[in-house]
Design an enzyme around this catalytic site. Structure first.
Site, PDB file in Angstrom:
ATOM      1  N   CYS A  23       0.811  -1.232   0.000  1.00  0.00           N
ATOM      2  CA  CYS A  23       0.000   0.000   0.000  1.00  0.00           C
ATOM      3  C   CYS A  23       0.841   1.278   0.000  1.00  0.00           C
ATOM      4  O   CYS A  23       0.298   2.372  -0.069  1.00  0.00           O
ATOM      5  CB  CYS A  23      -1.007   0.005   1.141  1.00  0.00           C
ATOM      6  SG  CYS A  23      -2.574  -0.756   0.681  1.00  0.00           S
ATOM      7  N   HIS A  68     -12.737   8.624  -8.764  1.00  0.00           N
ATOM      8  CA  HIS A  68     -11.772   8.698  -9.867  1.00  0.00           C
ATOM      9  C   HIS A  68     -10.684   9.745  -9.647  1.00  0.00           C
ATOM     10  O   HIS A  68     -10.189  10.351 -10.595  1.00  0.00           O
ATOM     11  CB  HIS A  68     -12.484   8.886 -11.220  1.00  0.00           C
ATOM     12  CG  HIS A  68     -13.087   7.616 -11.721  1.00  0.00           C
ATOM     13  ND1 HIS A  68     -14.203   7.056 -11.157  1.00  0.00           N
ATOM     14  CD2 HIS A  68     -12.706   6.784 -12.717  1.00  0.00           C
ATOM     15  CE1 HIS A  68     -14.501   5.935 -11.779  1.00  0.00           C
ATOM     16  NE2 HIS A  68     -13.606   5.736 -12.725  1.00  0.00           N
ATOM     17  N   GLU A 129     -12.631  -1.405   1.823  1.00  0.00           N
ATOM     18  CA  GLU A 129     -11.522  -1.164   0.891  1.00  0.00           C
ATOM     19  C   GLU A 129     -11.448  -2.295  -0.132  1.00  0.00           C
ATOM     20  O   GLU A 129     -11.063  -2.101  -1.279  1.00  0.00           O
ATOM     21  CB  GLU A 129     -10.220  -1.036   1.677  1.00  0.00           C
ATOM     22  CG  GLU A 129      -9.096  -0.430   0.866  1.00  0.00           C
ATOM     23  CD  GLU A 129      -7.911  -0.045   1.729  1.00  0.00           C
ATOM     24  OE1 GLU A 129      -7.871   1.107   2.183  1.00  0.00           O
ATOM     25  OE2 GLU A 129      -7.040  -0.898   1.958  1.00  0.00           O
TER      26      GLU A 129
HETATM   27 ZN    ZN Z   1      -4.727   0.679  -0.692  1.00  0.00          ZN
END
Ligand code: ZN
Length: 139
Positions: A23, A68, A129
């Site tokens: 990440c 976006h 997520e």
């Molecule tokens: Zn992430």
């Protein structure tokens, strides 16, 4: 207590500063964001709020501000370089963009701002997520 919930799906990029694994890279997720609202008084039909108002005030806010885009922390060392490359694509936020901080920001800052005129309170946000991983914040 009576609560109402509505979710909205957005796609957004981010990067987690200091993350010990994948990440830390620029990447994105298809986020599902769940809003939970309540009110001290129900309306004449017995509703907390019309679901369409949640869409208008919260879901469309996500569309206009986060969908976006690439969410970047104000203190991210890559901030200046990314802003030079693609300023319009960046959403600068005052927190490292993990799901927990996004949920806190929506409940503490965006909810009060967007629902100010409605008499309704955003009391919980859950950020999915992925299909398997989510974070919630409630007050
Ligand atoms: Zn992430």
């Amino acid at each position: 207590m009576i609560k109402v919930q509505r979710y909205h799906d957005i796609s957004m990029g981010h990067r987690v500063v200091g993350h010990e694994n994948k990440c830390r890279h620029l990447h994105g997720h298809n986020y599902r964001i769940h809003f939970t609202c309540t009110a001290d008084e129900l309306d004449e039909l017995g509703r907390v709020i019309d679901f369409g108002v949640i869409k208008e005030k919260l879901c469309l806010w996500l569309e206009d501000n986060w969908d976006h885009r690439m969410m970047i922390w104000e203190q991210d060392p890559l901030r200046n370089a990314l802003e030079e490359l693609a300023n319009d694509d960046i959403v600068l936020v005052p927190f490292n963009p993990i799901a927990e901080n996004m949920a806190i920001h929506l409940v503490e800052v965006i909810g009060p701002q967007q629902l100010a005129s409605t008499g309704v309170r955003l009391i919980e946000v859950t950020i999915d997520e992925t299909r398997k991983c989510s974070a919630s914040y409630s007050k």
